[in-house]
Motif scaffolding. Structure first.
Motif, PDB file in Angstrom:
ATOM      1  N   PRO A 193      27.671   2.866  -2.395  1.00 32.45           N
ATOM      2  CA  PRO A 193      26.975   3.724  -3.664  1.00 32.45           C
ATOM      3  C   PRO A 193      25.606   4.371  -3.740  1.00 32.45           C
ATOM      4  CG  PRO A 193      27.556   1.176  -3.953  1.00 32.45           C
ATOM      5  CD  PRO A 193      28.015   1.458  -2.697  1.00 32.45           C
ATOM      6  N   HIS A 218      26.384   7.617  -1.965  1.00 28.53           N
ATOM      7  CA  HIS A 218      26.714   8.348  -2.743  1.00 28.53           C
ATOM      8  C   HIS A 218      26.045   9.115  -3.746  1.00 28.53           C
ATOM      9  CE1 HIS A 218      29.981  10.010  -5.799  1.00 28.53           C
ATOM     10  NE2 HIS A 218      29.508   9.417  -6.568  1.00 28.53           N
ATOM     11  N   ARG A 265      35.037  16.327  -7.222  1.00 30.72           N
ATOM     12  CA  ARG A 265      34.039  15.660  -6.049  1.00 30.72           C
ATOM     13  C   ARG A 265      34.040  14.434  -6.416  1.00 30.72           C
ATOM     14  NH1 ARG A 265      31.009  19.140  -2.856  1.00 30.72           N
ATOM     15  NH2 ARG A 265      30.459  17.032  -2.143  1.00 30.72           N
ATOM     16  N   MET A 315      40.155 -13.473   0.977  1.00 27.05           N
ATOM     17  CA  MET A 315      39.916 -12.154   0.252  1.00 27.05           C
ATOM     18  C   MET A 315      40.000 -12.491  -1.402  1.00 27.05           C
ATOM     19  SD  MET A 315      38.263  -9.767   1.307  1.00 27.05           S
ATOM     20  CE  MET A 315      38.600  -8.174   0.520  1.00 27.05           C
ATOM     21  N   THR A 316      39.063 -12.601  -1.885  1.00 26.40           N
ATOM     22  CA  THR A 316      39.352 -12.746  -3.552  1.00 26.40           C
ATOM     23  C   THR A 316      38.226 -12.013  -4.363  1.00 26.40           C
ATOM     24  OG1 THR A 316      37.938 -14.822  -3.253  1.00 26.40           O
ATOM     25  CG2 THR A 316      40.288 -15.323  -3.564  1.00 26.40           C
ATOM     26  N   THR A 317      37.803 -10.865  -3.426  1.00 31.44           N
ATOM     27  CA  THR A 317      36.629 -10.116  -4.158  1.00 31.44           C
ATOM     28  C   THR A 317      37.591  -9.165  -5.264  1.00 31.44           C
ATOM     29  OG1 THR A 317      36.325  -9.793  -2.053  1.00 31.44           O
ATOM     30  CG2 THR A 317      34.826  -8.538  -3.643  1.00 31.44           C
ATOM     31  N   ALA A 318      36.881  -9.381  -6.459  1.00 22.15           N
ATOM     32  CA  ALA A 318      37.691  -8.566  -7.450  1.00 22.15           C
ATOM     33  C   ALA A 318      37.395  -7.108  -7.511  1.00 22.15           C
ATOM     34  CB  ALA A 318      37.152  -9.052  -8.846  1.00 22.15           C
ATOM     35  N   TYR A 319      36.401  -6.702  -7.403  1.00 20.36           N
ATOM     36  CA  TYR A 319      36.094  -5.413  -7.034  1.00 20.36           C
ATOM     37  C   TYR A 319      35.511  -5.083  -5.584  1.00 20.36           C
ATOM     38  CZ  TYR A 319      36.760  -3.563 -11.890  1.00 20.36           C
ATOM     39  OH  TYR A 319      37.284  -3.110 -12.930  1.00 20.36           O
ATOM     40  N   PRO A 320      36.370  -4.538  -4.812  1.00 21.30           N
ATOM     41  CA  PRO A 320      35.876  -4.530  -3.438  1.00 21.30           C
ATOM     42  C   PRO A 320      35.077  -3.455  -3.275  1.00 21.30           C
ATOM     43  CG  PRO A 320      38.244  -3.870  -3.505  1.00 21.30           C
ATOM     44  CD  PRO A 320      37.912  -4.386  -5.133  1.00 21.30           C
ATOM     45  N   PHE A 338      27.672  16.317 -14.259  1.00 21.37           N
ATOM     46  CA  PHE A 338      26.236  16.692 -14.907  1.00 21.37           C
ATOM     47  C   PHE A 338      26.490  16.055 -16.250  1.00 21.37           C
ATOM     48  CE2 PHE A 338      28.163  20.112 -12.426  1.00 21.37           C
ATOM     49  CZ  PHE A 338      27.431  19.995 -11.209  1.00 21.37           C
ATOM     50  N   HIS A 392      32.033  -0.539  -8.190  1.00 20.02           N
ATOM     51  CA  HIS A 392      33.280  -1.052  -7.424  1.00 20.02           C
ATOM     52  C   HIS A 392      34.572  -0.504  -7.827  1.00 20.02           C
ATOM     53  CE1 HIS A 392      30.734  -4.777  -7.021  1.00 20.02           C
ATOM     54  NE2 HIS A 392      30.427  -4.437  -8.399  1.00 20.02           N
ATOM     55  N   PRO A 430      33.660   0.079  -2.227  1.00 21.38           N
ATOM     56  CA  PRO A 430      34.171   1.062  -1.478  1.00 21.38           C
ATOM     57  C   PRO A 430      33.307   1.700  -0.518  1.00 21.38           C
ATOM     58  CG  PRO A 430      33.721   1.910  -3.805  1.00 21.38           C
ATOM     59  CD  PRO A 430      33.223   0.548  -3.481  1.00 21.38           C
ATOM     60  N   SER A 467      25.180  17.430  -3.847  1.00 24.04           N
ATOM     61  CA  SER A 467      26.023  18.365  -3.730  1.00 24.04           C
ATOM     62  C   SER A 467      26.934  18.906  -4.894  1.00 24.04           C
ATOM     63  CB  SER A 467      26.770  18.053  -2.550  1.00 24.04           C
ATOM     64  OG  SER A 467      27.523  16.934  -2.955  1.00 24.04           O
ATOM     65  N   HIS A 468      27.232  18.125  -5.847  1.00 23.83           N
ATOM     66  CA  HIS A 468      27.763  18.530  -7.188  1.00 23.83           C
ATOM     67  C   HIS A 468      27.150  19.528  -7.623  1.00 23.83           C
ATOM     68  CE1 HIS A 468      29.588  14.764  -6.670  1.00 23.83           C
ATOM     69  NE2 HIS A 468      29.118  13.924  -7.493  1.00 23.83           N
ATOM     70  N   ASN A 469      25.739  19.474  -7.493  1.00 18.67           N
ATOM     71  CA  ASN A 469      24.882  20.953  -8.204  1.00 18.67           C
ATOM     72  C   ASN A 469      25.491  22.091  -7.706  1.00 18.67           C
ATOM     73  OD1 ASN A 469      23.577  19.068  -9.971  1.00 18.67           O
ATOM     74  ND2 ASN A 469      21.554  19.130  -8.587  1.00 18.67           N
ATOM     75  N   THR A 484      28.102  22.762  -6.011  1.00 19.58           N
ATOM     76  CA  THR A 484      29.706  23.021  -6.407  1.00 19.58           C
ATOM     77  C   THR A 484      29.595  23.669  -7.940  1.00 19.58           C
ATOM     78  OG1 THR A 484      30.221  21.085  -5.385  1.00 19.58           O
ATOM     79  CG2 THR A 484      32.084  22.044  -6.429  1.00 19.58           C
ATOM     80  N   HIS A 502      25.204  13.628  -6.029  1.00 25.15           N
ATOM     81  CA  HIS A 502      24.864  14.466  -7.054  1.00 25.15           C
ATOM     82  C   HIS A 502      24.374  15.829  -6.699  1.00 25.15           C
ATOM     83  CE1 HIS A 502      25.893  12.356 -10.469  1.00 25.15           C
ATOM     84  NE2 HIS A 502      25.460  11.194 -10.237  1.00 25.15           N
TER      85      HIS A 502
END
Ligand code: HEA
Ligand code: HEA
Ligand code: CUA
Ligand SMILES: [Cu+2]
Lengths: 201, 314, 560
Positions: free
Chosen positions: A12, A15, C185, A1-6, C106, C522, A8, A22-24, A26, A20
């Motif tokens: 994405p 997400h 969030r 495992m040498t991933t620099a930025y795993p 936003f 990342h 998440p 659901s951000h609205n 909120t 966004h």
């Protein structure tokens, strides 16, 4: 495992696609909480000025007529029900059902504004008639502005509903508008109690 | 991760003694500062003044202790716990200590509650002495049955604050003045009114202050205790000549006061002191005009203008 | 298994983007901060005029009307155009990077909120040029003075002032909605509430206060504007209104506003003391939670600004108690910082000096705050220079010093350049000495009975006023090393590595300056609490690899 930025979880892609949105909602709820404080300020100002006034009503005015405003209130309260039905229809996937109830809600809102305008034009006092006139027009006017905003938002949502595929899987704008509408409704109930029901000092 | 439990610094007997000595020194310093505090305040010229000053002295002592304590720790740390020049390492990771948290929540809580209770009792005493009362226009004290019997019958003075002058009316003697005269050791009731904007009546030597609010008449009591000449200042911003809206307060013996009232009643009405009117008139001629201002009210017509330039106490 | 490459070779973005409607929080953050410091100079220049006038007892330097306009604009500019914007700038820089978000929730709302600031700034500045001059009734704008409108024109300084303050409220609400939503969030995976840096806690607390408090000010200001231009009489006793009602609206917001200012500064202290003591923050959970106790209490103390205004006795006593209670959660924080310093390995860098100086001033101001909360004492010193001394100690002595600390500390991260230590220390020395020389003499003045907002005073107050003015001029000089430092290090300071202070936090796992979307996709998974100094535990998953990659990228960069 040498991933620099795993990478998440969640991915994405996901997400951003719904994140966004659901951000609205909120953000909008937070805004409404804040907005309610300004009404709270006006309400408490009204109550304070009324309880400490020497002559509350301007000369020649002996109270407010409450029957028409009551009808208006019933109209506005029922529009909270129709907007709920509209949302339900949308949730069931019936776009036309949604549009019908949505339009009905808009009509009720518009009727409320009309009723308000009729009442205003029949009143014998103005904005500058003492603290009573001032607070009366401030409160009803500021609330009316919110109703008008609500109707405007509903128009936008209605137009958007004709963009193909736009409302698949629910739409945050509709939810937010409906939330706003219920908010405007609750504010009116308090306002009605404060101004029309509580007339004797 | 397991929070590393604080080792609880183990003190040698010597350091315990040193710490105790330091705390004792701080206490001495705090008490001394508390005594100094009286010197920062104007002379005490009313019944309220000693009470307020006592409270202030007490809080100066407490404050000195709190501030001194915090600064001592900072100084100690700066002297003893500096990293060496090329030391890049971390210190021992102490994450917290629940017992300490409880202690330093409780101590300030107790301290401020003690201050608040002390202050409330001073408030109550001051309330009985009179200086912090206010009554709405519609329920003057007379309608409410007058003053409680245990109080001396107070002299009544009507105080009219204007943009920008003070007028003092003695309805009993039919006298008006732009200098306030009071009899020593005799309670007085002011009725504070303003027809234009907010003002504040503030007599530092009496330690009293009360806003004057248009649309209300505020009754306000005090008892001067020291003869002399003091300053009365406007304390709530009232516009252009706010700074110049000052008057003198003369506290004199009861006999002198009666004599003054009688002499004053014989004087014809004349223009009272109004620095603002004077400056406004001069300003009209000057070319160095500033920004806009409302014009001052005309000087009040009084029996005695008095002075607001004589040297005053405190 | 891709090794993320860092945008070391990305074309350097043009500086002109700072003048555009950019939606990157890091650009907006810098826009806010630079604009705020421009207004700091404006507000400071006005303060220099104030102190110039007050160096002699007579009203001689400027006309009395001019003095009143100037102190009003000084307070307004400093609060609404300097402190709030500069703190929003820090929020923009720090919140997304600290919680691992690519941007604010936003971004466009964020840019709109920022661009409202120059708009109402210009509006406010233009009031200097309308007939009659700017608003002159103090930053409180208490009626009826504020509705007197001497010239009777529709456009008056006061009207512009009210419009500007209302716009500032709109901008702040937009900002607050954004910050709160982002913190709630968009935190990195694994970053639960009690793994969030204290700065974010305090920002969340402060922005919640904005959301609850600001509408009250806006409502009150709308009614005042109506009284001024539309002839209503909400606050005008002549028409049955009540001037004291306005005071409640005003202070219901403006008291909490002081905690909006100080809470993020508490956050800055909590971030920086651990770094420069090389120890974890003492009692992290208590420090974090205390922020919200301050929020709760801060909402119910406003009447302490109105003790002599004619409020009933029971209200005075009640609000005295609530006000004093604030010493408790605040004390928890102060003692936690002392606990952090205790047995640490203290490094007296510029940011650390500013933090220590700020803490010193803060505790002093807290003590005078408790005195002010005491009703009988406040009756004597309210509306005197004692109050002016108290709040400049907190606002300048603690908050502005804390803001300077933050700027020196995070400067390398967001500009990619190191600030100069020597100039920084000179700046600190002048600021610390100047502030104490300036603001300490205000306390004896107030105790002696010198009212605030006066353009002339009795001769017995001369001595302390001269000292205060000299201190103020020293503060005026202190901005020179600061500006020199900022400009020259930004232009040609030494290159900053990703973590020049050896600090722990997500923002220090980004290159300096970070890429536009920060971690992008990342986002590292957070494993532990912040401030793990000395524990040797990693903050995030794959920490070693991330750091290795950052160092490698930096070596590549410098080799070129
Ligand atoms: C950042 C800004 C800031 C902050 C943080 C504070 C903090 C406090 N302020 Fe201040 N204040 C202002 C800004 C601020 N203030 C401004 C701008 C004004 C005037 C506005 C105007 O009129 O124009 C003002 C005015 C003001 C008044 C009104 C005075 C008047 O007009 O008559 C009062 C009265 O109660 C007051 C009290 C307090 C108190 C009790 C605190 C407390 O929060 C302080 C708590 C901190 C401590 C106490 C120190 C740390 C604690 C310990 C070490 C524990 C042990 C302590 C004890 C046991 C005492 N302030
Ligand atoms: C963030 C808030 C803040 C800050 C930072 C300051 C900073 C300063 N303030 Fe104050 N002040 C207030 C907020 C603030 N102030 C408020 C709210 C009031 C109340 C207003 C009211 O009563 O309504 C007030 C009131 C006030 C008064 C009382 C006025 C009165 O009641 O009559 C005084 C008097 O000395 C004063 C002085 C100062 C000084 C000397 C500084 C110094 O720290 C300033 C230091 C300045 C600099 C470091 C910049 C120097 C600039 C130059 C040398 C020129 C260069 C300029 C250009 C190129 C454009 N301020
Ligand atoms: Cu994208 Cu949150
Ligand atoms: Cu306050």
């Amino acid at each position: 495992m040498t991933t620099a930025y795993p990478t998440p979880t969640p991915a994405p892609e996901g997400h951003h696609a719904e994140g966004h949105e659901s951000h609205n909602l909120t953000g909008f709820i937070i805004f409404l909480c804040s907005e309610s404080v300004i009404f709270l300020a006006f309400f408490s100002g009204y109550a304070l000025l009324k309880t400490s006034a020497l002559d509350w009503l301007p000369p020649g005015v002996d109270g407010l007529e409450w029957q028409m405003p009551l009808i208006n209130s019933i109209v506005l309260v029922s529009s909270s029900g129709t907007i709920y039905l509209a949302e339900r229809a949308m949730a069931k996937g019936s776009l036309w059902g949604f549009r019908a109830f949505w339009l009905l809600t808009m009509a009720l809102g518009a009727y409320f504004l009309y009723g308000q305008a009729v009442e205003w034009s029949s009143l014998k006092f103005g904005f500058t008639s003492g603290t009573f006139g001032g607070t009366f027009y401030l409160l009803t006017g500021f609330h009316g502005l919110h109703v008008a905003t609500g109707v405007f938002l509903m128009t936008l949502m209605l137009i958007k509903s004709f963009i193909p595929g736009n409302y698949k899987g629910g739409e945050q704008g509709v939810q937010a508008t409906s939330l706003f509408w219920h908010f405007v409704d609750v504010i009116w109930i308090i306002l009605f109690l404060l101004i029309y029901v509580w007339q004797r000092s | 991760m397991t929070p590393s439990q604080a080792q609880g610094p183990r003190f040698s007997p010597l350091s315990v003694v040193a710490l105790a000595a330091w705390v004792a020194l701080l206490v001495v310093l705090s008490v001394w500062m508390g005594q100094q505090a009286y010197r920062w305040l104007p002379v005490q010229a009313s019944t309220a003044a000693p009470l307020v000053d006592g409270l202030f002295s007490f809080e100066t002592a407490v404050g000195t202790f709190v501030f001194g304590g915090v600064v001592s720790v900072m100084a100690w740390v700066l002297l003893m716990h500096r990293a060496d020049k090329y030391d890049e390492s971390d210190a021992e990771p102490i994450e917290g200590n629940t017992r300490l948290e409880v202690i330093w929540t409780a101590i300030p809580l107790v301290l401020v509650m003690a201050i608040a209770v002390y202050a409330m009792r001073v408030n109550t005493t001051l309330g009985m002495l009179g200086p912090m009362e206010h009554i709405h226009l519609r329920s003057p004290v007379e309608d409410a049955g007058g003053y409680p019997g245990d109080r001396l019958p107070a002299e009544q003075v009507e105080v009219i604050a204007r943009q920008w002058s003070w007028e003092f009316r003695y309805p009993g003697a039919d006298v008006a003045a732009t200098e306030l005269h009071l009899a020593v050791n005799q309670p007085v009731t002011f009725r504070l009114v303003s027809d234009d904007v907010l003002h504040g009546i503030y007599i530092p030597a009496f330690r009293v202050k009360q806003d004057v609010i248009p649309g209300r008449a505020i009754d306000f009591n005090l008892t001067p205790t020291r003869e002399g000449r003091y300053r009365l200042r406007d304390s709530q911003f009232s516009g252009t000549w706010f700074a110049a809206n000052q008057a003198d307060v003369v506290v004199e013996s009861a006999a002198d006061h009666q004599a003054w009232l009688q002499a004053a009643a014989r004087q014809p009405l004349q223009s009272g002191i109004s620095d603002a009117s004077r400056e406004f008139a001069q300003r009209g001629q000057s070319t160095k005009a500033g920004w806009a201002t409302v014009p001052p009210a005309p000087p009040p017509q009084v029996n005695v203008p008095g002075s607001n330039t004589l040297p005053h106490d405190g | 298994m891709t090794l993320a490459t860092f945008p070391a070779s990305e074309p350097k973005p043009s500086w002109t983007r700072y003048f555009t409607f950019n939606t990157d929080a890091k650009v907006i953050g810098i826009q806010y901060i630079v604009l705020a410091f421009f207004f700091f100079l404006v507000g400071g220049l006005l303060a220099m005029i104030i102190r110039g006038e007050l160096i002699t007892p007579e009203a001689d330097l400027v006309d009395r009307t001019v003095y009143n306009g100037i102190y009003t604009m000084h307070g307004t500019v400093m609060l609404f155009l300097f402190v709030f914007p500069v703190l929003n700038g820090l929020n923009n820089l720090l919140i997304p990077t600290m919680i691992g978000a690519p941007d604010m929730a936003f971004p466009r709302l964020n840019a709109v909120a920022f661009w409202l600031v120059p708009i109402f700034g210009v509006l406010l500045m233009s009031s200097f040029f309308v007939p009659g001059g700017p608003a002159y009734s103090g930053w409180w704008s208490y009626p009826p003075v504020s509705i007197q409108n001497p010239l009777g024109h529709l456009v008056s300084g006061q009207g512009l002032w009210l419009t500007a303050v209302a716009l500032s409220g709109v901008s702040s609400i937009m900002g607050a909605v954004n910050f709160v939503t982002t913190i709630i969030r968009m935190r990195a995976p694994g970053m639960g509430w009690f793994r969030m840096p204290v700065f974010c806690w305090t920002a969340l607390a402060a922005q919640s206060l904005q959301l609850i408090g600001l509408p009250s000010l806006t409502g009150g200001a709308i009614m005042l504007l109506m009284d001024l231009v539309a002839g209503t009489s909400f606050y005008d006793p002549a028409g049955g209104g009540d001037p004291v009602l306005y005071q409640h609206f005003f202070w219901f917001y403006s008291h909490p506003a002081v905690y909006v200012i100080i809470l993020p500064v508490f956050g800055i202290f909590s971030e920086l003391f651990p770094v420069y003591s090389r120890k974890p923050l003492f009692g992290y959970v208590y420090v974090a939670v205390a922020s919200f106790i301050i929020v709760g209490l801060g909402l119910v103390v406003w009447v302490h600004h109105m003790f002599p205004s004619g409020v009933p006795e029971w209200m005075r006593n009640l609000f005295m108690f609530t006000t004093m209670l604030i010493a408790v959660p605040t004390g928890v924080k102060v003692f936690a910082w002392l606990g952090t310093l205790w047995r640490g390995k203290i490094r007296l860098t510029t940011p650390m000096l500013f933090c220590l100086g700020g803490l010193f001033n803060f505790v002093f101001a807290g003590v005078t705050g408790i005195m002010l909360a005491t009703v009988p004492i406040d009756i004597h010193v309210s509306n005197t220079y004692f109050v002016v001394g108290h709040f400049h100690y907190v606002i300048y002595g603690a908050a502005v010093l804390g803001i300077f600390a933050a700027i020196y500390h995070w400067f390398p991260k967001f500009t990619g350049r190191m600030p100069y230590e020597g100039l920084g220390k000179v700046h600190f020395l002048l600021t610390f000495v100047g502030a104490n020389l300036n603001f300490l003499p205000m306390h004896p003045l107030g105790l002696m009975g010198m009212p605030r907002r006066v353009s002339s005073y009795d001769p017995e107050f001369t001595f302390w006023n001269v000292i205060a003015s000299l201190g103020a001029f020293l503060l005026g000089v202190s901005v020179i090393p600061f500006l020199l430092n900022m400009v020259s290090s930004w232009v040609r300071g030494p290159r900053a590595t990703h973590n020049p202070w050896n600090a722990i936090g997500l923002e220090w796992l980004l290159p300096s300056p970070p890429a536009e979307d920060n971690f992008g996709e990342h986002v590292p998974v957070v494993l532990s609490r912040p401030y793990g100094y000395g524990s040797g535990e990693p903050l995030v998953e794959h920490q070693a690899e991330i750091e290795a990659a950052l160092i490698q990228a930096e070596q590549l960069e410098s080799a070129r």
